[in-house]
Structures are given as structure tokens and as C-alpha cells.
Motif scaffolding. Sequence first.
Motif, mmCIF file in Angstrom:
data_model
loop_
_atom_site.group_PDB
_atom_site.id
_atom_site.type_symbol
_atom_site.label_atom_id
_atom_site.label_comp_id
_atom_site.label_asym_id
_atom_site.label_seq_id
_atom_site.Cartn_x
_atom_site.Cartn_y
_atom_site.Cartn_z
ATOM 1 N N ASP A 291 0.872 -1.173 0.000
ATOM 2 C CA ASP A 291 0.000 0.000 0.000
ATOM 3 C C ASP A 291 0.911 1.226 0.000
ATOM 4 O O ASP A 291 1.573 1.518 1.005
ATOM 5 C CB ASP A 291 -0.894 -0.031 1.253
ATOM 6 C CG ASP A 291 -1.804 1.184 1.339
ATOM 7 O OD1 ASP A 291 -1.629 2.137 0.553
ATOM 8 O OD2 ASP A 291 -2.683 1.180 2.219
ATOM 9 N N ILE A 292 0.942 1.932 -1.115
ATOM 10 C CA ILE A 292 1.913 3.028 -1.230
ATOM 11 C C ILE A 292 1.600 4.191 -0.296
ATOM 12 O O ILE A 292 2.442 5.065 -0.089
ATOM 13 C CB ILE A 292 2.053 3.530 -2.691
ATOM 14 C CG1 ILE A 292 0.754 4.157 -3.194
ATOM 15 C CG2 ILE A 292 2.549 2.429 -3.606
ATOM 16 C CD1 ILE A 292 0.940 5.005 -4.455
ATOM 17 N N THR A 293 0.388 4.217 0.271
ATOM 18 C CA THR A 293 0.050 5.316 1.190
ATOM 19 C C THR A 293 0.609 5.087 2.595
ATOM 20 O O THR A 293 0.514 5.977 3.435
ATOM 21 C CB THR A 293 -1.481 5.513 1.301
ATOM 22 O OG1 THR A 293 -2.060 4.387 1.956
ATOM 23 C CG2 THR A 293 -2.115 5.699 -0.056
ATOM 24 N N ASP A 294 1.161 3.901 2.833
ATOM 25 C CA ASP A 294 1.680 3.552 4.164
ATOM 26 C C ASP A 294 3.201 3.760 4.172
ATOM 27 O O ASP A 294 3.955 2.941 3.625
ATOM 28 C CB ASP A 294 1.319 2.085 4.441
ATOM 29 C CG ASP A 294 1.810 1.614 5.802
ATOM 30 O OD1 ASP A 294 2.672 2.286 6.401
ATOM 31 O OD2 ASP A 294 1.342 0.557 6.245
ATOM 32 N N PRO A 295 3.665 4.854 4.793
ATOM 33 C CA PRO A 295 5.103 5.162 4.707
ATOM 34 C C PRO A 295 5.988 4.081 5.313
ATOM 35 O O PRO A 295 7.065 3.765 4.767
ATOM 36 C CB PRO A 295 5.250 6.475 5.485
ATOM 37 C CG PRO A 295 3.969 6.694 6.204
ATOM 38 C CD PRO A 295 2.913 5.863 5.548
ATOM 39 N N ALA A 296 5.536 3.464 6.421
ATOM 40 C CA ALA A 296 6.349 2.416 7.061
ATOM 41 C C ALA A 296 6.448 1.186 6.159
ATOM 42 O O ALA A 296 7.527 0.573 6.040
ATOM 43 C CB ALA A 296 5.737 2.037 8.412
ATOM 44 N N PRO B 232 2.904 8.681 -3.890
ATOM 45 C CA PRO B 232 4.083 9.026 -4.680
ATOM 46 C C PRO B 232 5.200 9.652 -3.852
ATOM 47 O O PRO B 232 6.382 9.407 -4.091
ATOM 48 C CB PRO B 232 3.529 10.031 -5.705
ATOM 49 C CG PRO B 232 2.095 9.627 -5.864
ATOM 50 C CD PRO B 232 1.654 9.179 -4.511
ATOM 51 N N GLU B 233 4.813 10.447 -2.841
ATOM 52 C CA GLU B 233 5.843 11.031 -1.973
ATOM 53 C C GLU B 233 6.589 9.933 -1.216
ATOM 54 O O GLU B 233 7.822 9.946 -1.130
ATOM 55 C CB GLU B 233 5.204 12.007 -0.987
ATOM 56 C CG GLU B 233 6.234 12.673 -0.085
ATOM 57 C CD GLU B 233 5.632 13.776 0.778
ATOM 58 O OE1 GLU B 233 4.467 13.626 1.208
ATOM 59 O OE2 GLU B 233 6.328 14.776 1.014
ATOM 60 N N ASN B 234 5.844 8.962 -0.677
ATOM 61 C CA ASN B 234 6.499 7.855 0.036
ATOM 62 C C ASN B 234 7.475 7.117 -0.879
ATOM 63 O O ASN B 234 8.601 6.778 -0.476
ATOM 64 C CB ASN B 234 5.447 6.858 0.549
ATOM 65 C CG ASN B 234 4.597 7.449 1.658
ATOM 66 O OD1 ASN B 234 5.023 8.372 2.345
ATOM 67 N ND2 ASN B 234 3.398 6.911 1.837
ATOM 68 N N LEU B 235 7.034 6.867 -2.109
ATOM 69 C CA LEU B 235 7.898 6.134 -3.048
ATOM 70 C C LEU B 235 9.126 6.958 -3.421
ATOM 71 O O LEU B 235 10.241 6.438 -3.494
ATOM 72 C CB LEU B 235 7.114 5.767 -4.313
ATOM 73 C CG LEU B 235 6.003 4.725 -4.134
ATOM 74 C CD1 LEU B 235 5.173 4.610 -5.415
ATOM 75 C CD2 LEU B 235 6.572 3.358 -3.754
ATOM 76 N N ALA B 236 8.921 8.259 -3.654
ATOM 77 C CA ALA B 236 10.045 9.114 -4.042
ATOM 78 C C ALA B 236 11.085 9.186 -2.919
ATOM 79 O O ALA B 236 12.296 9.139 -3.170
ATOM 80 C CB ALA B 236 9.551 10.515 -4.388
ATOM 81 N N LYS C 80 8.839 1.974 3.289
ATOM 82 C CA LYS C 80 10.232 1.968 3.776
ATOM 83 C C LYS C 80 10.724 0.535 3.967
ATOM 84 O O LYS C 80 11.824 0.170 3.537
ATOM 85 C CB LYS C 80 10.278 2.730 5.114
ATOM 86 C CG LYS C 80 11.593 3.380 5.402
ATOM 87 C CD LYS C 80 11.463 4.297 6.605
ATOM 88 C CE LYS C 80 12.840 4.661 7.091
ATOM 89 N NZ LYS C 80 12.837 5.301 8.393
ATOM 90 N N ALA C 81 9.892 -0.277 4.611
ATOM 91 C CA ALA C 81 10.272 -1.671 4.881
ATOM 92 C C ALA C 81 10.450 -2.434 3.567
ATOM 93 O O ALA C 81 11.389 -3.227 3.423
ATOM 94 C CB ALA C 81 9.203 -2.339 5.741
ATOM 95 N N PHE C 82 9.571 -2.173 2.604
ATOM 96 C CA PHE C 82 9.657 -2.887 1.325
ATOM 97 C C PHE C 82 10.991 -2.595 0.636
ATOM 98 O O PHE C 82 11.646 -3.492 0.116
ATOM 99 C CB PHE C 82 8.488 -2.481 0.417
ATOM 100 C CG PHE C 82 8.376 -3.335 -0.805
ATOM 101 C CD1 PHE C 82 7.557 -4.450 -0.805
ATOM 102 C CD2 PHE C 82 9.112 -3.042 -1.952
ATOM 103 C CE1 PHE C 82 7.477 -5.260 -1.934
ATOM 104 C CE2 PHE C 82 9.035 -3.833 -3.077
ATOM 105 C CZ PHE C 82 8.204 -4.946 -3.066
ATOM 106 N N PHE C 83 11.390 -1.336 0.659
ATOM 107 C CA PHE C 83 12.653 -0.963 0.012
ATOM 108 C C PHE C 83 13.859 -1.490 0.791
ATOM 109 O O PHE C 83 14.920 -1.716 0.208
ATOM 110 C CB PHE C 83 12.743 0.563 -0.165
ATOM 111 C CG PHE C 83 12.055 1.062 -1.401
ATOM 112 C CD1 PHE C 83 10.663 1.072 -1.495
ATOM 113 C CD2 PHE C 83 12.784 1.508 -2.497
ATOM 114 C CE1 PHE C 83 10.017 1.522 -2.642
ATOM 115 C CE2 PHE C 83 12.154 1.967 -3.655
ATOM 116 C CZ PHE C 83 10.773 1.975 -3.730
ATOM 117 N N ALA C 84 13.686 -1.685 2.092
ATOM 118 C CA ALA C 84 14.787 -2.245 2.885
ATOM 119 C C ALA C 84 14.944 -3.744 2.597
ATOM 120 O O ALA C 84 16.056 -4.280 2.625
ATOM 121 C CB ALA C 84 14.521 -2.016 4.369
ATOM 122 N N GLU C 85 13.827 -4.400 2.298
ATOM 123 C CA GLU C 85 13.850 -5.860 2.115
ATOM 124 C C GLU C 85 14.102 -6.291 0.674
ATOM 125 O O GLU C 85 14.445 -7.441 0.425
ATOM 126 C CB GLU C 85 12.509 -6.458 2.582
ATOM 127 C CG GLU C 85 12.352 -6.469 4.093
ATOM 128 C CD GLU C 85 10.886 -6.580 4.510
ATOM 129 O OE1 GLU C 85 10.051 -6.966 3.673
ATOM 130 O OE2 GLU C 85 10.601 -6.272 5.683
#
Length: 181
Positions: free
Chosen positions: A42-47, A88-92, A50-55
Amino acid sequence: MKKKRPTILVTGSKGQVGMELQTLANQFPDFDFIFVDIEELDITDPAAVKAFFAENQVNYCINCAAYTAVDKAETETNLAWKVNTVGPENLALACANTKALILQLSTDYVYHTQVTKPYIETDFTNPQGTYARTKLNGDEVVLRNHPGGAMVVRTSWVYSSFGNNFVKTMLRLGAEKRSCP
Ligand SMILES: NC(=O)c1ccc[n+]([C@@H]2O[C@H](COP(=O)([O-])OP(=O)(O)OC[C@H]3O[C@@H](n4cnc5c(N)ncnc54)[C@H](OP(=O)(O)O)[C@@H]3O)[C@@H](O)[C@H]2O)c1
């Protein structure tokens, strides 16, 4: 250790554009793809972002996730804003932190001007309505949060073999209705 191929993350992958990218992916064997929709990310969930990009290794992100119900957006303003601007902000931010590049899909609705020539990037924007405003805000936050690593593509109508679109509607009406005399 063998180096992994560059990985392209496609968000909103069950939408029209996302589904078409899934069918095209095997034509690009030099890349790995990760296709996710709201159930997986869910791209609206900042945590969660973040976790997805860490994993996961992400070198490029193509953001196809969006709130695209233009009329309904007038009554679901908050949801439209979350999906089209906060997501989009979270993804950027995640891309900027991991040095991944982001491609944000957007719309010519951000212009809404009476021009008889193709738009260019620097044209005046004049969004009318929630959908257009939240998309423009999304474009701006992506470019602001990942300068040099973000690209925004403002397209017009999307036609695809998946989902509902203008071409499919015209084909259906053409089959159902009598032709004009
Ligand atoms: N369609 C057009 O004619 C058109 C024209 C110009 C520009 N665009 C732009 O092109 C892009 C792609 O459009 P499209 O027609 O492929 O859109 P779409 O078919 O509506 O697909 C969007 C996808 O994003 C998903 N999604 C919604 N909220 C999400 C969230 N919080 N996290 C992750 N995924 C989420 C949707 O799931 P649900 O279906 O479950 O909500 C859907 O699978 C969008 O940026 C749109 O603004 C489209």
C-alpha cells in the motif's frame, strides 16, 4: 557472488498500465521485475514502503498506482489525496534513500488549458477537480523529494486490453447500437 540484475518495481500492477507492463516484462530479460498492487504494498503507508525498500533490491520504480476514479474523487477527496499525493511522496523518498530512480505516471488533466498544440513540460498548469489537483501535487512532491532521480510522464487517455477504457466502450457501443442513418 553473482550480481543481481537491475530490478524494476512496478506499483499498482493490477491496473491497466501495470497489467500491460506485466505482459511486456518478458521482453526485457536484462531486468528483474517485482509487480505489486495494494495487497502487497500500500503506497500510502510510509512504514510499509520503507520496509519494502529495505527488504527488496529496487533500482527503478514505475509508479502505476493511482486513484483514477475522476468523478468519485470529488466525494473521496482524502483517499484520492492519499493515493495520488502521499503515495508518490512515500515512493520518491524511498527511492531517494536507496538511489533508485522513479517514474511517476501522471495525467494531462493537470493542464486543463485551451491549447491547440502539444503540451510541453513548462506549460502552465491549471488543474480542475480533486483528481487533477491530487495528481499535480503528486508530480510536485516526487520531483521535489528526488531531484535528479525522478521523471514524470503526463499522459492522456490510457487504452489497454485490461480494465475499462474509452476504446473498449466505443467497441461495445458499436456492437450494440445501430449505426447512424
Ligand atoms: N486511465 C487513463 O485513461 C489515464 C489517463 C491519463 C493518465 N493516467 C495515469 O496513468 C496511471 C495508471 O493509470 P491506470 O489507468 O493504469 O490506473 P488504474 O487502472 O486505476 O490502476 C491503478 C492501480 O493502483 C491500485 N491502487 C490504488 N490504491 C493503491 C494503493 N494505496 N497502493 C497501491 N496500489 C493502489 C489500484 O487498485 P484498485 O483498483 O484496487 O483501487 C489499481 O490496481 C495513473 O497514474 C493515472 O493517473 C491514466
